[in-house]
Write a protein that holds these residues in place. Sequence first.
Motif, short mmCIF file in Angstrom:
data_model
loop_
_atom_site.label_atom_id
_atom_site.label_comp_id
_atom_site.label_asym_id
_atom_site.label_seq_id
_atom_site.Cartn_x
_atom_site.Cartn_y
_atom_site.Cartn_z
N UNK A 40 13.47 -2.13 7.48
CA UNK A 40 12.04 -1.85 7.37
C UNK A 40 11.33 -2.65 8.47
N UNK A 41 10.45 -2.00 9.23
CA UNK A 41 9.76 -2.71 10.31
C UNK A 41 8.95 -3.90 9.78
N UNK A 42 8.96 -4.97 10.56
CA UNK A 42 8.20 -6.17 10.19
C UNK A 42 6.72 -5.82 10.07
N UNK A 43 6.11 -6.31 9.03
CA UNK A 43 4.70 -6.06 8.81
C UNK A 43 4.41 -4.75 8.10
N UNK A 44 5.46 -4.04 7.65
CA UNK A 44 5.24 -2.79 6.92
C UNK A 44 4.34 -3.10 5.72
N UNK A 45 3.25 -2.33 5.56
CA UNK A 45 2.32 -2.62 4.48
C UNK A 45 2.92 -2.54 3.08
N UNK A 46 4.08 -1.88 2.96
CA UNK A 46 4.74 -1.78 1.66
C UNK A 46 6.04 -2.60 1.63
N UNK A 47 6.12 -3.59 2.50
CA UNK A 47 7.34 -4.38 2.63
C UNK A 47 7.85 -4.94 1.31
N UNK A 48 6.95 -5.42 0.47
CA UNK A 48 7.36 -5.97 -0.82
C UNK A 48 7.98 -4.91 -1.73
N UNK A 99 9.65 -2.18 -0.77
CA UNK A 99 10.99 -1.84 -0.29
C UNK A 99 11.98 -2.94 -0.66
N UNK A 100 11.55 -4.20 -0.57
CA UNK A 100 12.41 -5.33 -0.93
C UNK A 100 12.77 -5.26 -2.42
N UNK A 101 11.79 -4.97 -3.25
CA UNK A 101 12.04 -4.86 -4.69
C UNK A 101 12.97 -3.69 -5.00
N UNK A 102 12.74 -2.55 -4.37
CA UNK A 102 13.60 -1.40 -4.59
C UNK A 102 15.03 -1.69 -4.14
N UNK A 103 15.18 -2.42 -3.03
CA UNK A 103 16.50 -2.73 -2.49
C UNK A 103 17.26 -3.79 -3.26
N UNK A 104 16.57 -4.51 -4.10
CA UNK A 104 17.25 -5.56 -4.88
C UNK A 104 17.28 -5.20 -6.37
N UNK A 105 16.13 -5.07 -6.97
CA UNK A 105 16.05 -4.90 -8.43
C UNK A 105 16.33 -3.48 -8.91
N UNK A 126 17.77 3.73 -7.24
CA UNK A 126 17.39 4.30 -5.95
C UNK A 126 18.55 5.05 -5.29
N UNK A 127 19.75 4.48 -5.30
CA UNK A 127 20.89 5.13 -4.64
C UNK A 127 21.18 6.52 -5.21
N UNK A 162 6.84 6.44 5.00
CA UNK A 162 6.16 5.18 4.69
C UNK A 162 7.04 3.97 4.98
N UNK A 163 8.34 4.13 4.87
CA UNK A 163 9.25 3.02 5.16
C UNK A 163 9.26 2.69 6.65
N UNK A 164 8.86 3.62 7.50
CA UNK A 164 8.86 3.40 8.95
C UNK A 164 7.55 2.84 9.46
#
Length: 185
Positions: free
Chosen positions: A63-71, A73-79, A84-85, A121-123
Amino acid sequence: MSETNTMDAELFGRSVSFDYSDHWVGYSLVILRVVMGWVLFQGGITKILDPTWSARGFLLNAIPEGNPLGGLWMTLGTDYIGLIDPLNAWGLTLAGLALMLGAFVRWSAFWGAIMMLFYWAAALQGGILAGLPIAHGWVVDDHIVYAALLFGLGAFGAGRILGVDAYLEKTTFVQNNGWVKSLLG
């Protein structure tokens, strides 16, 4: 022989009238539906068939640095990666298969477009380029094109043209349950 018709519509508050060929519109919609279905199907089935595939790496590292939805994507990728898969892989596969067959086209096109908007949105970039997914195009990238194409396929009811939806809409079940028709087409 190809019949030409005129469509009169109001778009964005303006009257619009144009001629079109039923014959070529029909072919175009079938081709667009099948091609878009293949794109989604191929994207999903390759994920299903690869036992090592996971969206985790992308969500946590690409995910690009500073993505407004960064948090998010991080939550989806961990919790929520266990949800998601399969949603990603099976959603792409089943939406693609449905489009190729012309079955439940409106339903499939809607969810396919939602997936494309999530990918877009992820981009999104942050900082001075806020809101621009520069890596794949300025604002309009392939995901926006796919989302718009899916919207059009659903709006036209493209499953009624050489698709399973044409048969499903004639069934007694659909005739007696009008709400189902909104998923078809």
